[in-house]
Motif scaffolding. Structure first.
Motif, short mmCIF file in Angstrom:
data_model
loop_
_atom_site.label_atom_id
_atom_site.label_comp_id
_atom_site.label_asym_id
_atom_site.label_seq_id
_atom_site.Cartn_x
_atom_site.Cartn_y
_atom_site.Cartn_z
N ASN A 234 -3.10 19.84 12.36
CA ASN A 234 -2.52 18.51 12.11
C ASN A 234 -1.43 18.57 11.04
OD1 ASN A 234 -2.16 15.76 12.48
ND2 ASN A 234 -3.82 15.17 11.08
N LEU A 235 -0.51 19.50 11.21
CA LEU A 235 0.59 19.70 10.26
C LEU A 235 1.63 18.60 10.42
CD1 LEU A 235 2.12 21.57 8.20
CD2 LEU A 235 3.13 22.69 10.20
N ARG A 236 2.05 18.02 9.30
CA ARG A 236 3.10 17.00 9.37
C ARG A 236 3.84 16.93 8.03
NH1 ARG A 236 -1.77 14.63 8.59
NH2 ARG A 236 -1.95 12.80 7.24
N LYS A 237 5.08 16.48 8.10
CA LYS A 237 5.89 16.29 6.91
C LYS A 237 5.70 14.87 6.40
CE LYS A 237 10.68 16.50 5.23
NZ LYS A 237 12.10 16.78 5.59
N VAL A 238 5.52 14.71 5.10
CA VAL A 238 5.36 13.39 4.50
C VAL A 238 6.33 13.26 3.33
CG1 VAL A 238 2.94 13.12 5.19
CG2 VAL A 238 3.48 14.20 3.01
N LEU B 24 4.41 18.63 2.64
CA LEU B 24 3.64 18.96 3.83
C LEU B 24 2.20 18.50 3.66
CD1 LEU B 24 4.66 22.62 4.83
CD2 LEU B 24 5.39 20.48 5.88
N LYS B 25 1.67 17.93 4.73
CA LYS B 25 0.27 17.54 4.74
C LYS B 25 -0.38 18.17 5.96
CE LYS B 25 -2.56 13.61 3.37
NZ LYS B 25 -2.58 12.15 3.13
N MET B 26 -1.64 18.60 5.83
CA MET B 26 -2.30 19.32 6.91
C MET B 26 -3.80 19.37 6.65
SD MET B 26 -1.17 23.14 5.65
CE MET B 26 0.33 22.50 4.89
N PHE B 27 -4.53 19.89 7.61
CA PHE B 27 -5.91 20.30 7.39
C PHE B 27 -5.94 21.82 7.50
CE2 PHE B 27 -6.74 15.88 8.11
CZ PHE B 27 -7.91 15.62 7.42
N LEU B 28 -6.78 22.44 6.69
CA LEU B 28 -6.97 23.89 6.77
C LEU B 28 -8.40 24.15 7.22
CD1 LEU B 28 -5.08 25.02 3.54
CD2 LEU B 28 -4.27 25.10 5.91
N ARG B 29 -8.53 25.03 8.21
CA ARG B 29 -9.82 25.27 8.83
C ARG B 29 -10.18 26.75 8.72
NH1 ARG B 29 -9.96 23.00 14.61
NH2 ARG B 29 -10.08 21.05 13.43
N GLN B 30 -11.48 26.98 8.46
CA GLN B 30 -11.98 28.37 8.38
C GLN B 30 -13.47 28.38 8.70
OE1 GLN B 30 -12.71 30.17 4.46
NE2 GLN B 30 -11.29 31.82 5.03
N ALA C 56 -5.29 19.13 2.96
CA ALA C 56 -4.45 19.83 1.98
C ALA C 56 -3.07 19.20 1.94
CB ALA C 56 -4.33 21.31 2.33
N ILE C 57 -2.46 19.24 0.74
CA ILE C 57 -1.09 18.74 0.61
C ILE C 57 -0.28 19.72 -0.23
CG2 ILE C 57 -1.61 17.31 -1.42
CD1 ILE C 57 0.46 15.26 -0.19
N GLY C 58 0.95 19.98 0.20
CA GLY C 58 1.85 20.86 -0.52
C GLY C 58 3.12 20.13 -0.88
N PHE C 59 3.29 19.83 -2.16
CA PHE C 59 4.48 19.12 -2.61
C PHE C 59 5.68 20.07 -2.64
CE2 PHE C 59 0.97 16.65 -4.46
CZ PHE C 59 1.27 15.40 -3.92
N GLU C 60 6.83 19.57 -2.18
CA GLU C 60 8.07 20.34 -2.12
C GLU C 60 7.90 21.62 -1.28
OE1 GLU C 60 10.78 19.01 -3.34
OE2 GLU C 60 9.68 17.35 -4.24
N MET C 61 7.13 21.54 -0.21
CA MET C 61 6.88 22.71 0.64
C MET C 61 7.37 22.53 2.07
SD MET C 61 3.14 24.26 -0.38
CE MET C 61 2.84 25.03 -1.97
N ALA C 62 8.14 21.51 2.33
CA ALA C 62 8.56 21.23 3.71
C ALA C 62 9.40 22.34 4.31
CB ALA C 62 9.31 19.90 3.77
N GLU C 63 10.00 23.19 3.46
CA GLU C 63 10.84 24.27 3.97
C GLU C 63 10.05 25.54 4.27
OE1 GLU C 63 13.97 23.52 4.63
OE2 GLU C 63 13.56 21.52 3.78
#
Length: 557
Positions: A490-494, A499-505, A512-519
Motif C-alpha cells: 500500500n505504497l503512496r505519496k503523501v 512516503l506512506k506504506m505498510f511494511l510486512r514480514q 510506516a512513514i518516511g518524511f522527505e523520501m518520495a524520491e
C-alpha cells in the motif's frame, strides 16, 4: 542522505537475554543499551536513573581556587564582570552567574561582546569596559581558554581573570598551555574527565554549585537550554543535569521561559527535545547571530513582565530576520555548489555573507553531504566563518595542519570558527582537502543502528520503553532499529514529498512513514531494509503503532 554501510553492534544473545530478565526490559532495548557502550548492570542502572547527587564540582581543577577568590570579592565589595559569549550557551551561562552572584550580594556586571564589532571571546574591548567601570575581577563564560594576549593585558591593568570555558585548550606536543589567569576551570584540560562533555553553561553551573549547591539548583532550566543549544553529548553528567531540571522547562517558574514557550507556539507541558532545538533555542541564538545579544541576559534575569514581553517579541522578530537571511544565503550557496563543488572531501565556500548565520548554513550542508563544511564570509582582506563536521572527523586536527595559514581558529571536533587572510584562501582550501583525504580516508558515511530486530519484536511496549532513555539529544539520540527484507504494501505519496506504506514480514504488518523520501527508488511489493524509530501515531482519537523511517534501501541479503 545515502549511507555506504549500515552497521549494528553484535552482542551475545545469551547476555542480552540475561540483561532483559535482570532489568525487566525487552531484548531489543537491552541491545540498544549495549550498543551505546553500557555493558554491565551498574552502568545501565546509572544511565536509566541519572542522579545529580553524584556531581562533585570540586573534582574539576580550578573550582576550589575560584570559589575562594569569588567569595573574597563579594565580601570586599570588589566589582566583578561576567564576560560571556553571544550564543545561547554563553548567554545562559552569563545569566546564571550574573543573577546568582547578584543574589549573593556581589557588586556584579555583565558584558556580551557584539559578534561583528568585537568578535569572539575575551577581547581588549572587554578589558577597556572593565577599566571604565572599575572592575578588578573578570569571570569568563564559554570563552577565554585561548585569549592569552587579552588576559596578559588584563593583568597589566590590575584586573584578575577567572576562566570558565569548555573549548579545547592549546596543546603543544600534547602538553596543555593555559593563559596566566587567576584560575582556569575547563574540564577538557583532562580529556578523560567525566565532566569533559559539559557545555560552557554547564561549567558555569558547576562553579555556582561549588559556591552554593541549593541556590544553584534554581538555574537548571537555563543549564538545559544552553546545553542543548551547544549540542554536547547528553551522557553521564549532562544527562543527570537535564533529567533533574526537565520539569522546570515543562512547568516553568521562570517568566522568560513561559514567554518563550508562548511565542514559539508550544502549548503542551509534554516537552520533547525537538521543542528546544527547533522552537525555543533558535530564538535565543538569533540576536547573537545578527544583532546584539546583551538583552538576552536581561530577559533571563528580569522580573518585569512588560520588559520581558517586549524582549520576547523582539526575539521573535530577530529570529524571523535570521531565517530570511539564511534562506537568501542558501540560494547563493546552491549556485556556488553547482559552479565550484567537484565532490571534494571538504566543502569550502566563501561569499559576502552575514557572518552570524554561516554556522547554521554549514550544519544544513552537513546533513546533505556528510563531510566537513566551511562557510566563510569575505570582509575586505580577511575571510572568517564557521565549520561543521560529521562524526568521525576532527576539525581541530584539520585546522592544526593549516595553522600557518590562519590568523585564528578554535572550537570543537565537530564545530569550529576560523579567520584567515583572503590571499591564503585558495591554498587553505587545497590543503584542508588534502589533509582530510590523508587523515580521514577511511571515514565512511555509516548508518549506525542500535539494534537489529524483526517486526514481531516491535510493539507498543517498545515505544514505552524508549521513554526510559529520554531526554534525547546529541550523544543520546532516539534509538534507531533496523529490520531486513520487509515487503512494501500500500505504497503512496503523501504531502509534498513523503512516503506512506505498510511494511510486512512473516505475517506481521506495521504502518510506516518516511518524511522527505518520495524520491527513493522503491516500488509496491518490493523487498527493502528499513532503519526506523517506532512511535505511536495519534489521529482523531485513535492511537496506532507506526514506524518513523530514517533510511530505506533495496533489501541486501
Amino acid at each position: 542522505m545515502q549511507y555506504s554501510e549500515w552497521v549494528v553492534v553484535k552482542t551475545n544473545q545469551a547476555y542480552l537475554q540475561y540483561l532483559s530478565k535482570a532489568l525487566n526490559i525487552s531484548v531489543p532495548l537491552a541491545q540498544v543499551l549495549v550498543s551505546r557502550g553500557l555493558k554491565d548492570l551498574d552502568e545501565i542502572y546509572s544511565f536509566l536513573n541519572p542522579s545529580i547527587d553524584l556531581i562533585d564540582p570540586f573534582c574539576i581543577p580550578g573550582v576550589y581556587e575560584s570559589t575562594k577568590i569569588i567569595n573574597e570579592a563579594i565580601l570586599s565589595g570588589t566589582k566583578i564582570l561576567i564576560n560571556g559569549d553571544y550564543d545561547a550557551d554563553g548567554l545562559t551561562g552569563t545569566a546564571i552567574l550574573y543573577d546568582f552572584l547578584k543574589k549573593r550580594g556581589a557588586n556584579v556586571f555583565y558584558h556580551i561582546p557584539h559578534r561583528i564589532h568585537h568578535g569572539y571571546g575575551l577581547t581588549h574591548t572587554s578589558i577597556e569596559m572593565a577599566k571604565k567601570i572599575g572592575v578588578k575581577l573578570i569571570i569568563t563564560v564559554d570563552c577565554g581558554i585561548k585569549d592569552f594576549d587579552t588576559i596578559q593585558y588584563a593583568r597589566q591593568e590590575g584586573i584578575g581573570v577567572i576562566i570558565t570555558d569548555h573549548h579545547e585548550p592549546l596543546r603543544i606536543n600534547e602538553k596543555v598551555v593555559l593563559p596566566e589567569a587567576l584560575a582556569v576551570i575547563n574540564p577538557k584540560i583532562d580529556r578523560n574527565s567525566p565532566y569533559a562533555f559539559l557545555a560552557g553553561v554547564g561549567v558555569a553551573f558547576i562553579l555556582a554549585m561549588a559556591i552554593d549547591q541549593q541556590q544553584a539548583m534554581e538555574y537548571l532550566d537555563l543549564v538545559i537550554l544552553g546545553t542543548y543549544a551547544d549540542m554536547v553529548p547528553l551522557n553521564t553528567i549532562n544527562r543527570a543535569i537535564i533529567k533533574e531540571g526537565w520539569s522546570l522547562i515543562e512547568n516553568p517558574y521562570r517568566k522568560s521561559i513561559k514567554i518563550l514557550k508562548e511565542i514559539a507556539g508550544i502549548n503542551s507541558n509534554n516537552i520533547k527535545n525537538f521543542h528546544l532545538s527547533y522552537c525555543i533555542i533558535p530564538r535565543i541564538n538569533a540576536p547573537g547571530r545578527i544583532d546584539y545579544a546583551g538583552d538576552v541576559v536581561k530577559f533571563f534575569t528580569s522580573e518585569d513582565i512588560e520588559e520581558l514581553s517586549n524582549i520576547g517579541q523582539w526575539l521573535n522578530q530577530v529570529n524571523s530576520l535570521r531565517q530570511k537571511t539564511e534562506e537568501k544565503i542558501m540560494v547563493e550557496i546552491e549556485k556556488k555548489l553547482e559552479e565550484e563543488f567537484n565532490d571534494e572531501s571538504v566543502i569550502v565556500l566563501s561569499g559576502n555573507w552575514h557572518i552570524g548565520v554561516v554556522g547554521t548554513v554549514a550544519s544544513k550542508l552537513i546533513e546533505r553531504f556528510g563531510r566537513p563544511v566551511f562557510i566563510l564570509s569575505i570582509d575586505e582582506n580577511k575571510v572568517k566563518g564557521s565549520a561543521r563536521a560529521p562524526q568521525g572527523f576532527d576539525l581541530q586536527e584539520l585546522l592544526l595542519g593549516c595553522k600557518d595559514l590562519l590568523i585564528r581558529f578554535g572550537g570543537h571536533k565537530q564545530a569550529a570558527g576560523v579567520m584567515l587572510y583572503k590571499e591564503n584562501l585558495n591554498e587553505f582550501k587545497e590543503r584542508i582537502c588534502r589533509l582530510s583525504d590523508s587523515l580521514f580516508a577511511d571515514t565512511k558515511n555509516i548508518l549506525q543502528l542500535d539494534a537489529a530486530v524483526t517486526l514481531e519484536e516491535i510493539n507498543e511496549k517498545i515505544v514505552d520503553e524508549i521513554k526510559l532513555l529520554e531526554p534525547f539529544g546529541e550523544g543520546n539520540r532516539e534509538p534507531l532499529f533496523g529490520a531486513k527484507e520487509l515487503t512494501v504494501v500500500n505504497l503512496r505519496k503523501v504531502g509534498n514529498n513523503h512516503l506512506k506504506m505498510f511494511l510486512r514480514q512473516n505475517g506481521n504488518s506495521i504502518s510506516a512513514i518516511g518524511f522527505e523520501m518520495a524520491e527513493e527508488n522503491i516500488l509496491e511489493g518490493c523487498l527493502i531494509d528499513a532503519a526506523f524509530t517506532p512511535s505511536i501515531n495519534e489521529w482523531e482519537g485513535m492511537k496506532n503503532l507506526q514506524l518513523q523511517l530514517k533510511a530505506i534501501r533495496r533489501a541486501q541479503r
